[in-house]
Design a protein around this motif. Structure first.
Motif, short mmCIF file in Angstrom:
data_model
loop_
_atom_site.label_atom_id
_atom_site.label_comp_id
_atom_site.label_asym_id
_atom_site.label_seq_id
_atom_site.Cartn_x
_atom_site.Cartn_y
_atom_site.Cartn_z
N VAL A 133 4.77 9.89 4.84
CA VAL A 133 4.16 9.34 6.05
C VAL A 133 5.28 8.95 7.01
N SER A 134 4.90 8.57 8.21
CA SER A 134 5.87 8.44 9.30
C SER A 134 6.73 7.19 9.24
N SER A 135 6.33 6.18 8.48
CA SER A 135 7.09 4.93 8.49
C SER A 135 6.78 4.11 7.25
N PRO A 136 7.64 3.14 6.91
CA PRO A 136 7.33 2.23 5.81
C PRO A 136 6.04 1.45 6.05
N ALA A 137 5.77 1.07 7.30
CA ALA A 137 4.57 0.28 7.60
C ALA A 137 3.30 1.07 7.26
N VAL A 138 3.31 2.38 7.52
CA VAL A 138 2.15 3.21 7.17
C VAL A 138 1.96 3.23 5.66
N ALA A 139 3.06 3.36 4.93
CA ALA A 139 2.99 3.37 3.46
C ALA A 139 2.51 2.02 2.93
N GLU A 140 2.99 0.94 3.54
CA GLU A 140 2.56 -0.40 3.13
C GLU A 140 1.07 -0.60 3.40
N MET A 141 0.61 -0.12 4.56
CA MET A 141 -0.80 -0.26 4.90
C MET A 141 -1.67 0.62 4.00
N THR A 142 -1.12 1.73 3.54
CA THR A 142 -1.85 2.60 2.61
C THR A 142 -2.24 1.84 1.35
N LYS A 143 -1.31 1.08 0.79
CA LYS A 143 -1.60 0.29 -0.41
C LYS A 143 -2.64 -0.78 -0.11
N MET A 144 -2.55 -1.39 1.06
CA MET A 144 -3.54 -2.40 1.44
C MET A 144 -4.94 -1.79 1.52
N LEU A 145 -5.03 -0.58 2.10
CA LEU A 145 -6.33 0.09 2.23
C LEU A 145 -6.90 0.46 0.87
N GLU A 146 -6.06 1.03 0.01
CA GLU A 146 -6.53 1.46 -1.31
C GLU A 146 -7.18 0.31 -2.07
N ASN A 147 -6.53 -0.83 -2.12
CA ASN A 147 -7.05 -1.94 -2.91
C ASN A 147 -8.12 -2.74 -2.19
N SER A 148 -8.06 -2.77 -0.85
CA SER A 148 -9.13 -3.43 -0.11
C SER A 148 -10.42 -2.62 -0.22
N TYR A 149 -10.30 -1.31 -0.24
CA TYR A 149 -11.45 -0.43 -0.46
C TYR A 149 -12.13 -0.77 -1.78
N ARG A 150 -11.33 -0.95 -2.80
CA ARG A 150 -11.89 -1.28 -4.11
C ARG A 150 -12.50 -2.68 -4.09
N ASN A 151 -11.80 -3.61 -3.46
CA ASN A 151 -12.30 -4.99 -3.41
C ASN A 151 -13.66 -5.06 -2.71
#
Length: 447
Positions: free
Chosen positions: A217-235
């Motif tokens: 992905v284009s930046s660390p922030a995008v990768a960091e937000m990816t993890k947030m989305l994955e687990n928030s989706y589950r939550n």
């Protein structure tokens, strides 16, 4: 131009080192994420150095003994004996590595705010031995912006410049302890580098180690937000199904049967299952990290906050159901009742009870005056609020019969005979549908 020349030249040197397995890798933090990663890197043929502040972990690994369920002792022993993997508490060894991944805990503090002190401490250790051409990757889960706002300034305080002298990125850990199908080696890897060269080099390193796709992905922030989305989706989805479970119980409808019916739809539906709450390091913690960052932008994730409230309510709801079952079946109050808890891990078949809803249920039962005992084949004891809780060593007929109610809080698919439990229990409250295949369900109630 001299910086550009050095950067290009260094890039070629690192790519060649990766190809020829001449690169030396390091991993800071030898827990559920770090040790499996260190083993996987070593298995790929790279000399690997693991770092941890806990001497007992270091001694265990150097003796070839695995304390992580997903790491085979035979693999660990071979890698140590062949001197491909070594671990140490001496962080000066960082000066010898070309690539280092940070895999340390990122818990919440006493006020529910992100605690990234372990990350900061690790980065400061790296900064002391940072050298030109080094790749640094944060894998520890944190809020979007951590890599650029926290890690980068500490490393650049050395005088070395990110993107010219060293390469920095974020790659979220995706380990799933106890998963028999997906492991650290075959789960696709997301990489966000700070700059094109960092993204390319860090991705090349992971591609040489793992057996699945590396997605840049284009930046660390995008990768960091990816993890947030994955687990928030589950939550959010777990919160939704938990709320459905509470309402279905009020209506006398089986949520488990509803889910099975909904699963027949070939599109537009992904099954999630209710339970006594959520646990582990990721699902209950990540929304707090996300909301912490959202506060800087005067933004609130209302759906996530709602799901967190539902999931946090489930242990309390389970205790209420336990009281209702005791009263309805036996005219017995919760105060003074003896409750047998089956499973204190946060998910099936693992030895990890971090943020486990079962422990919160035990706490609430004690508050109501109940006496609890527990059995978990993976967790013989646990420490909670400074107190050690010892489980029963064997699930005997006498133990089961001594309980007024047996509560299944963490399904153990291989080491618990639920028919044996049902046969000898006065009653069973199954929060996981672990007993779904039993024919006689006369003394079983489901969440």
């Amino acid at each position: 131009m001299s910086h550009r020349w050095f950067n290009d030249n260094n890039r070629e040197i690192l790519l060649k080192k990766i190809t020829n397995r001449e690169l030396v890798a390091g991993v800071i933090g030898l827990g559920y994420v770090g040790l499996p990663l260190a083993v996987e890197i070593a298995k790929a043929g790279f000399n690997t150095i693991g770092f941890d502040v806990k001497k007992e972990k270091v001694d265990s690994v150097n003796q070839g003994h695995s304390y992580i369920g997903d790491v085979a002792g035979s693999d660990l022993k071979r890698l140590v004996e062949e001197s491909i993997l070594a671990v140490t508490t001496d962080f000066s060894e960082i000066s010898n590595v070309d690539f280092i991944a940070i895999c340390v805990p990122t818990p919440l503090d006493a006020h529910g705010r992100p605690d990234i002190s372990h990350v900061e401490s690790s980065v400061k250790s790296i900064a002391r031995y940072l050298h030109k051409g080094m790749m640094v990757v944060l894998e520890s889960t944190s809020y979007p912006g951590t890599t650029e706002e926290i890690v980068k300034p500490i490393l650049e305080s050395t005088g070395l410049k990110c993107g010219e002298d060293f390469y920095l990125g974020f790659s979220p850990e995706r380990v799933d302890p106890g998963n028999a199908i997906y492991n650290i080696g075959n789960i696709p890897k997301v990489v966000g580098g700070l700059g094109t060269a960092a993204g390319e080099l860090i991705s090349a390193m992971y591609a040489a180690v793992l057996q699945n796709e590396v997605f840049r992905v284009s930046s660390p922030a995008v990768a960091e937000m990816t993890k947030m989305l994955e687990n928030s989706y589950r939550n959010v989805n777990i919160g939704l199904i938990n709320e459905f479970a509470v309402f279905c119980n009020k209506m006398g409808i089986s949520i488990w049967e509803v889910i099975e019916a909904a699963k027949t739809k070939p599109f537009g539906f992904v099954p999630f299952y209710p339970g006594p709450g959520v646990g582990g390091h990721c699902i209950p913690v990540d929304p707090c990290y996300l909301n912490y960052k959202a506060g800087e932008y005067n933004f609130r994730f209302s759906m996530i906050e709602a799901s967190v409230k539902v999931n946090d309510f489930m242990p309390e709801y389970c205790v209420k159901r336990i009281g209702d079952i005791l009263n309805r079946r036996f005219r017995k109050p919760l105060d003074g009742a003896r409750i047998l808890i089956l499973g204190v891990a946060y998910k099936p078949d693992i030895d990890d009870c971090r943020e486990s809803p079962a422990i919160r249920i035990i706490d609430k039962l004690h508050t109501e005056g109940a006496n609890t005992i527990f059995f978990d084949p993976y967790i013989p004891r646990f420490l909670h609020r400074g107190k050690i809780y010892e489980g029963v060593k064997e699930l005997t007929v006498d133990i089961i019969q001594s309980a007024d109610l047996v509560v299944v809080t963490a399904q153990t698919t291989h080491k618990a005979d639920y028919e044996f439990v049902r046969r000898h229990a006065k009653a069973v409250f199954d929060t996981r549908n672990a007993t779904k295949d039993l024919a006689d369900r006369s003394n079983i109630e489901l969440l």
